[in-house]
Design an enzyme around this catalytic site. Structure first.
Site, PDB file in Angstrom:
ATOM      1  N   HIS A 280       7.799   1.406   7.302  1.00 35.01           N
ATOM      2  CA  HIS A 280       7.781   1.963   8.667  1.00 35.01           C
ATOM      3  C   HIS A 280       9.197   2.207   9.203  1.00 35.01           C
ATOM      4  O   HIS A 280       9.501   3.277   9.749  1.00 35.01           O
ATOM      5  CB  HIS A 280       7.074   1.001   9.611  1.00 35.01           C
ATOM      6  CG  HIS A 280       5.715   0.592   9.161  1.00 35.01           C
ATOM      7  ND1 HIS A 280       4.613   1.398   9.271  1.00 35.01           N
ATOM      8  CD2 HIS A 280       5.267  -0.556   8.580  1.00 35.01           C
ATOM      9  CE1 HIS A 280       3.541   0.772   8.802  1.00 35.01           C
ATOM     10  NE2 HIS A 280       3.922  -0.410   8.369  1.00 35.01           N
TER      11      HIS A 280
HETATM   12  C1  BDR Z   1       6.751  -2.841  12.248  1.00 37.40           C
HETATM   13  O1  BDR Z   1       6.328  -4.196  12.167  1.00 37.40           O
HETATM   14  C2  BDR Z   1       7.247  -4.934  11.418  1.00 37.40           C
HETATM   15  O2  BDR Z   1       6.628  -5.914  10.650  1.00 37.40           O
HETATM   16  C3  BDR Z   1       7.995  -3.936  10.581  1.00 37.40           C
HETATM   17  O3  BDR Z   1       9.296  -4.415  10.297  1.00 37.40           O
HETATM   18  C4  BDR Z   1       8.024  -2.709  11.443  1.00 37.40           C
HETATM   19  O4  BDR Z   1       9.124  -2.718  12.321  1.00 37.40           O
HETATM   20  C5  BDR Z   1       5.622  -1.953  11.773  1.00 37.40           C
HETATM   21  O5  BDR Z   1       4.476  -2.187  12.540  1.00 37.40           O
END
Ligand code: BDR
Ligand code: CA
Length: 311
Positions: free
Chosen positions: A239
């Site tokens: 992400h």
């Molecule tokens: C986000 O949640 C975190 O666990 C990841 O690093 C990312 O920023 C995605 O939902």
């Protein structure tokens, strides 16, 4: 002229991957990397930021901001995907932090030093950025842009049925930032979920003799294991790397202007992002939201950014 960025991160394996890309990108000047609690508690997030920068030893060291405790305990953490220490249980070595300026101060100083010219790439809960704006409201309009990894528009959440992890961790702060007069782009799960990197990634990464290759070969295998155990997936989401690419290569993304807010109280919907998409909306547009991307090119940019061999 390289683009000035602050990376506000809660490392986090995908945060660390985004750091690997940004710290070696000649088109970026990473003026600061600021830690925030999220995937792991604030102190651990600060350690992880320091550890990743030390391992990578980039040509220009950014200022580091230390995460302060949140106003409320974090409601959740990311240990199921990111391991107990946030970096896959690798417990990377770290030297003592030289200076422990709080992230809020580091962000405020960097924005004041270059008004309208700093992009904040927010890859964790929005705690630090909300604090900066609450303490000095003028700063919201002095930030060039904030690119946020988080939220969902139509899809489900990833930490509750309704909420995405970063927003759920600190919905009040997310709301403060959403409603602030800053220029924002949200890169929600609807878009970031479209990319899954398979094991073939390891054939594309730079080899182990490089700093990025070494670090990623330590922290990525636990992520692949966690994704298989949690979701039955033979691949991982990245992400925060996708959001970073949106900040650096906006031409690869399709965005729409939207009016967004955050639910802070709902028993089932706390942390959900809500958009007024009625035929005749009553809310004012307050952000661009990524709704699509050139997937192949975004993946290529990620691999290239890591110094690897693109597909
Ligand atoms: C986000 O949640 C975190 O666990 C990841 O690093 C990312 O920023 C995605 O939902
Ligand atoms: Ca993150």
């Amino acid at each position: 002229m390289p683009k000035k960025v602050i990376l506000d991160v809660d490392p986090g394996i995908d945060d660390a991957m985004a750091l690997c890309i940004a710290l070696f990108d000649p088109d970026l000047e990473v003026v600061a990397v600021t830690a925030v609690g999220g995937n792991c508690p604030p102190d651990q997030a600060t350690r992880n930021v320091q550890a990743v920068i030390e391992q990578l030893d980039p040509p220009r060291w950014p200022r580091v901001g230390a995460a302060s405790p949140p106003d409320h305990d974090l409601p959740v953490d990311g240990r199921n995907l990111h391991g107990l220490d946030g970096l896959g249980g690798t417990n990377l070595e770290v030297a003592e932090l030289r200076s422990r300026h709080p992230s809020e101060k580091v962000i405020a100083d960097a924005v004041r030093a270059a008004p309208d010219a700093v992009t904040i790439v927010a890859l964790g809960p929005l705690t630090n950025i909300a604090r900066v704006f609450l303490r000095d409201p003028e700063l919201a309009s002095l930030v060039g842009e904030i690119v946020i990894s988080g939220g969902t528009v139509s899809g489900p959440g990833n930490i509750t049925p309704a909420a995405e992890f970063n927003i759920f961790c600190d919905p009040e702060s997310a709301r403060e930032v959403f409603l602030s007069p800053s220029t924002k782009t949200l890169v929600p799960l609807d878009v970031t979920n479209q990319i899954i990197l398979s094991y073939d990634l390891f054939n594309r990464l730079p080899d182990e003799s490089t700093k990025v290759g070494k670090l990623l070969r330590e922290i990525l295998p636990p992520a692949f294991r966690a994704y298989r155990q949690e979701f039955g997936l033979e691949g991982i989401h990245v992400h925060d790397s996708v959001a970073l690419i949106a900040a650096v290569h906006p031409e690869l993304f399709v965005t729409e202007e939207m009016a967004g807010d955050v639910e802070t109280m709902g028993e089932l919907t706390c942390g959900a992002t809500v958009f007024d998409r009625r035929r005749v909306p009553a809310w004012r547009h307050n952000m661009e939201v990524a709704v699509g991307m050139d997937k192949e090119k975004v993946v290529q940019q990620i691999i290239r950014g890591l110094g690897g061999t693109p597909y």
